[in-house]
Design a protein around this motif. Structure first.
Motif: not given
Lengths: 407, 407
Positions: A242, A250-251, B328-335
């Motif tokens: 993903y 995924a940071e 944090n959501i942006i840094n994980i999912f980059d949606p």
């Protein structure tokens, strides 16, 4: 127009069918046509067409097993059962892992067997783009020479590097290995290398390697957390990496664990990495003891093991912060499996029992087992293997596109 | 054995093909067979077989457009172009949203058109399982009576509820609407309701509704953050709701934003919800002013608007914590897109410009646009619509399984 779209659609379907057959053969090792039909759901006739195209293009080969020496003639009646396998010699493919101190190169054949492994020291940890490209070329040329073949014999090169990489575009927004930002690195490497190059974030390629060769085999949804100089993450959902919209997902290391918290290398405050990265721990150590060298995490770890209260408290807090970060991943993804992977796992403060226990306590509590956590220590060659696997996938896609329909 | 597996495989493929055709018809509204073939990539012959099965089963119907009044006879040569559409009358399907104060029921036909909408007050916000099941039955019976049909006329019921739900098993680990934990709620509801029931976490079903009817139309990867009594999240990846291994993913409100932080309703410390939920804000207000009622967030909001420094500081911190969680959501999912959805959006402290600015500042900085954030205020009926859409999907899958092959 509608006609063109339809014809693209058909050729996309043809490529997808060929790739699916290749994947089934790769997963099986050797497999008969009838079993390919069962695995893919394609009709035997379709499998016959696709496999003859792949045979013609040299990507796969037939093997006819020798009848056992003691086999009676009666058991050898009819045509022998012919199996198919990938033709290793079809392609030579390189994977490169760029680390702070070294460039690791692994060359695989199309079957995924190792042909050459080579490590070259990095002249500098951080370089301008042209010098960086020349360095990669030198490393991969040395590996080819070691194997007795030319750089031009390679069909593709995968590159794993730390930082923010848009894999779709071979574009590097930022990397700790480059002094430049926003580099169209794919175009630069294309100028110095004679074959296609495929660049991705290194944690993504560790996840790829774990999925194909490591702890994530046969698991289609899992998370890999990499612990090296920084903290990285690779997310596998439905068997695929993903990557997010811009390639900046995924940071994990830059998720915030404290409002207005400790200053991170990235310039923001409160990032997880600013609490668990080597530099963060050494920064704390230096406050208590100005003599503490700012680069030797091993020495700090030894002090903690010897019972030094300051050193212990530094590692202990890092572990608790890391546990909180892992719990957040569980609360968001509810994965089946988390793999902690990296080279520096010899310092166990980030995956000690106390850390995993704290992680459990901060996870959503339901009466069902929590995700399994597996620790997988490995070296740069394994990261390079992920890069090579990624390149094999990409080269397969390029090659099946070129196979003629009437092969 | 291999034979059985193969035959399951074929019937799975048959069902998948039928569902794919249904989906294409649903998305198009009305569509000709030849266009279904283009959209699905199936051959015209396959489309003819599948659509006649679906016609026979009553799930779709043919419509022959009237020739325009002024059409010349020459343009009406040959067979008129027949289109297909879903047959709305094929099924009546209910969606239920369970909130603290009310049960909202929406009944749709198979085409997705609204037939009945009904709200019933909840006798208590939290109940034992048998009483809860009876309450849902009463609400949906009232809705049916309002529409002039019987409960037994429904083909399926979707239920959206807060809490930890394993949708695959219709199992509720925990919900703020139930006094029991670990409830096989599907089995309980099956006993009192005459049709299949499909239960999911309410934020997942908001995401489903946003994907089908709202801000997420034609976006295949996006995140919905719901702001109600608590903070929820729905994740759409590749057009599907991402649910995690045990059905406990997307628990955004219980990600930790502070090590050993404020006590949360869930019993853990440092959850985002413990900083941004209504109860958290009122808890703070009560410390400064013992007269402040512990249930009236509206009064606290009015005080802040009137310039009260204490009230402003409470909302301001909640906004900054929320911004950190979103980053944090942006840094994980980059949606590509984040939708902030909920009923309580009249209090804008969680999506004020300052909050979105703080979110941007805590997100990974690259030279590419950040995800778009859209605010979508809606009522319980929209959540119920998501539940009904989920049930339509499930009923479609059950129905195509029963369509005979030789129809």
């Amino acid at each position: 127009m509608a006609q063109i779209e339809k014809s693209n659609h058909n050729s996309d379907q043809r490529e997808a069918g060929r790739l699916q057959v290749l994947d089934v053969i790769r997963a099986a090792g050797t497999i008969a046509r009838i079993d390919i039909a069962k695995e893919t759901g394609f009709s035997p006739a379709t499998v016959t067409v696709i496999t003859s195209q792949l045979l013609e293009s040299g990507l796969i080969e037939e093997i006819t097993p020798e009848p056992a020496a003691d086999a009676k003639p009666s058991t050898r009646r009819g045509r022998p059962r012919v199996s198919l396998r990938l033709r290793g010699a079809a392609h030579l493919i390189a994977g490169i892992k760029v680390a702070h101190n070294s460039v690791s190169v692994l060359i695989l054949d199309f079957e995924g067997s190792e042909v050459v492994s080579h490590d070259m020291p990095m002249p500098e940890p951080r370089m301008a783009t042209p010098y960086f490209c020349e360095t990669l070329k030198r490393a991969v040329s040395q590996a080819c020479a070691k194997g007795g073949f030319a750089l031009s014999d390679l069909s593709g090169i995968g590159v794993a590097m730390a930082g923010l990489v848009d894999a779709k575009r071979n574009f590097v927004y930022w990397s700790s290995s480059l002094t430049d930002r926003n580099v169209n690195l794919g175009a630069h490497l294309d100028r110095v290398l004679p074959c296609p190059v495929f660049i991705d974030n290194d944690a993504n390629l560790v996840a790829k390697a774990e999925h194909l060769f490591g702890e994530g085999r046969k698991v289609d949804d899992f998370i890999v957390v990499t612990i090296e100089h920084g903290v990285g993450m690779g997310i596998v959902i439905g068997g695929e990496i993903y990557r997010g919209e811009r390639g900046c997902g995924a940071e994990f290391g830059h998720t915030k664990v404290h409002l207005d918290g400790a200053l991170c290398q990235c310039g923001q405050r409160g990032c997880l990495e600013a609490y668990v990265g080597n530099y963060a721990l050494l920064r704390e150590a230096n406050i208590m003891d100005r003599e503490m060298p700012l680069a030797d995490i091993g020495m700090l770890f030894k002090r903690a093991e010897a019972g030094d209260a300051m050193a212990r408290s530094i590692f202990e807090r890092a572990g608790r912060m890391f546990a909180m970060g892992l719990a957040n991943i569980i609360n968001i993804f509810d994965p089946k499996l988390i793999v902690l992977a990296g080279e520096q796992l010899s310092f166990d403060y980030l995956y000690a029992d106390a850390v995993l226990e704290a992680m459990h306590q901060s996870s959503i509590q339901v009466d069902a087992p929590l995700p399994e956590v597996r620790v997988h220590a490995w070296g740069d060659q394994m990261w390079a293997k992920g890069a090579a696997a990624y390149a094999i996938e990409k080269v397969s896609a390029l090659t099946v596109r070129e196979v003629p329909v009437d092969a």
